[in-house]
Scaffold this active site. Structure first.
Site, short mmCIF file in Angstrom:
data_model
loop_
_atom_site.label_atom_id
_atom_site.label_comp_id
_atom_site.label_asym_id
_atom_site.label_seq_id
_atom_site.Cartn_x
_atom_site.Cartn_y
_atom_site.Cartn_z
N GLU A 24 -35.03 -0.90 -14.46
CA GLU A 24 -36.27 -0.14 -14.39
C GLU A 24 -36.80 0.05 -15.81
O GLU A 24 -36.04 0.39 -16.72
CB GLU A 24 -36.05 1.24 -13.74
N HIS A 79 -42.82 4.28 -14.94
CA HIS A 79 -41.57 3.57 -14.75
C HIS A 79 -41.81 2.50 -13.70
O HIS A 79 -42.88 2.45 -13.09
CB HIS A 79 -40.42 4.52 -14.38
N HIS A 81 -40.33 0.06 -10.34
CA HIS A 81 -39.41 -0.12 -9.21
C HIS A 81 -39.15 -1.62 -9.12
O HIS A 81 -39.99 -2.35 -8.58
CB HIS A 81 -40.04 0.41 -7.91
N ASP A 92 -37.98 10.33 -7.43
CA ASP A 92 -39.11 10.55 -8.35
C ASP A 92 -39.75 11.91 -8.08
O ASP A 92 -40.12 12.63 -9.00
CB ASP A 92 -40.17 9.46 -8.15
ZN LIG Z 1 -39.21 5.67 -9.13
#
Ligand SMILES: [Zn+2]
Length: 186
Positions: A24, A79, A81, A92
């Site tokens: 990630e 961020h 996935h 999250d």
């Molecule tokens: Zn996430």
């Protein structure tokens, strides 16, 4: 209020996410108001970076200080996935510690066309935030273009006249003194 991210900035986020795949990616978005001016990629400090992300506390504090020094403010976090969508995961939502920040997620379920979403997450409530990619609307001052108002035109002419006069005065003062004409005696 929409989030302003240029097309180039969206590509930058996608590129970062693809570069660290299958981990990630994570980072910070800074700017003024809701317009992003800096994308700051940060290392993913999670124990298992393929399944989660974590920004080291000290790195975050330093990053926030740099943002402040540049007179910008924190707009949000981003961020990726690696195998999912651009929708916040339950983790999250649980770990959205900054209610005023926006959360941008790059979903790489289809790596050929990564999805990008922006979200506001406040006490467990997730709301999508519109991403505005177009150029910034013109400022009122910039609408004038090259046309001068009559007052501005008069001011420009006056400035030119004054500078010409100043040059003349300087030129005259630099001339050698007039020669002394000897007086004729009879
Ligand atoms: Zn996430």
């Amino acid at each position: 209020m929409p989030l302003r991210l240029s097309t180039a900035q969206i590509l930058e986020l996608q590129r970062h996410a693809l570069k660290v795949w299958p981990d990630e990616a994570c980072g910070v978005l800074a700017g003024r108001g809701q317009a992003v001016t800096s994308i700051i990629p940060l290392p993913n400090a999670a124990a298992d970076p393929k399944r989660s992300y974590r920004i080291d506390d000290r790195v975050l504090v330093e990053t926030l200080r740099d943002i402040e020094l540049k007179s910008q403010s924190l707009i949000g976090f981003y961020h990726s996935h690696p195998n999912g969508s651009h929708i916040p995961s339950p983790t999250d939502v649980r770990q959205a510690y900054y209610p005023d920040a926006l959360y941008v997620i790059v979903g790489l379920r289809n790596r050929e066309s990564p999805e990008v979403g922006a979200w506001s997450i406040r006490s467990g409530e997730v709301k999508p935030v519109e991403i505005q990619t177009g150029s910034l609307p013109a400022q009122p001052d910039e609408d004038e273009g090259d046309d001068l108002t009559p007052a501005q035109a008069r001011a420009v002419i006056l400035a030119i006249v004054l500078s010409v006069m100043l040059v003349l005065v300087i030129a005259l003062s630099l001339l050698p003194p007039a020669p002394v004409i000897p007086s004729v005696t009879r």
